[in-house]
Design a protein around this motif. Structure first.
Motif, short mmCIF file in Angstrom:
data_model
loop_
_atom_site.label_atom_id
_atom_site.label_comp_id
_atom_site.label_asym_id
_atom_site.label_seq_id
_atom_site.Cartn_x
_atom_site.Cartn_y
_atom_site.Cartn_z
N UNK A 159 0.83 -1.20 0.00
CA UNK A 159 0.00 0.00 0.00
C UNK A 159 0.86 1.26 0.00
N UNK A 160 1.91 1.26 0.80
CA UNK A 160 2.78 2.43 0.86
C UNK A 160 3.57 2.57 -0.44
N UNK A 161 4.01 1.45 -1.00
CA UNK A 161 4.74 1.51 -2.27
C UNK A 161 3.85 2.00 -3.40
N UNK A 162 2.61 1.54 -3.43
CA UNK A 162 1.68 2.02 -4.46
C UNK A 162 1.39 3.51 -4.28
N UNK A 163 1.26 3.97 -3.04
CA UNK A 163 1.04 5.39 -2.78
C UNK A 163 2.25 6.20 -3.23
N UNK A 164 3.45 5.69 -2.97
CA UNK A 164 4.67 6.38 -3.38
C UNK A 164 4.78 6.46 -4.90
#
Length: 168
Positions: A54-59
């Motif tokens: 989720x954090x990687x996709x947001x980044x």
């Protein structure tokens, strides 16, 4: 130097507010769809505190919206001089908030990358391409023979004196 901890909720809230204000006057719906969908992924990253994906996709989404925002501004930024004063003020406010949103995105990407590392993500993002490493842990020295292995048949001869099948 210690990097200050920024709450992901505050990041998503600030970008949501700036996106809403930026969409008030002049930007197309593609700007809104792109930014709000990335913010939805940010809400997913808030909801699942342990998710690295989720954090990687947001980044990745934030970095892509930096590029798309620049394209939107380059194409659609046009102030019509025949507008009344109130419409010009609204245009200037909306443009200022959208540009402020764009200027904050690299800082946001830095903090989101720190969150990605804190959640257990790698320092370097690997997209599955083969890479060359300089670690020599997987190599076996030719000076040392493994004692448990059987003696090598150097000339590929059969055990019973018959010629062996050639391997190419």
């Amino acid at each position: 130097m210690e990097i200050p901890a920024i709450n992901l909720k505050a990041i998503v809230l600030v970008h949501w507010l700036l996106t809403v204000w930026g969409c008030m006057a002049w930007l197309p719906t593609s700007f809104a769809w792109g930014n709000f969908s990335v913010l939805a992924v940010g809400v997913w990253a808030i909801a699942q505190r342990d998710s690295i994906d989720a954090v990687l996709m947001f980044l990745v989404g934030m970095t892509l919206t930096i590029l798309t925002d620049i394209i939107h501004f380059g194409i659609y930024y046009d102030l019509n001089d025949s507008l009344p004063l109130r419409a010009k003020d609204l245009f200037h406010f909306s443009a200022g908030m959208a540009i402020l949103n764009l200027l904050l995105k690299p800082v946001t990407c830095f903090f989101v990358y720190q969150m990605y590392r804190e959640r257990g993500g790698d320092y370097n993002v690997n997209f599955g391409f083969p890479s060359v490493s300089r670690t020599r842990d997987a190599y076996q020295s030719i000076d040392q023979q493994d004692e448990s292995s059987a003696p090598a048949n150097h000339f590929n001869q059969a055990e019973e004196g018959k010629p062996a099948v050639r391997t190419y």
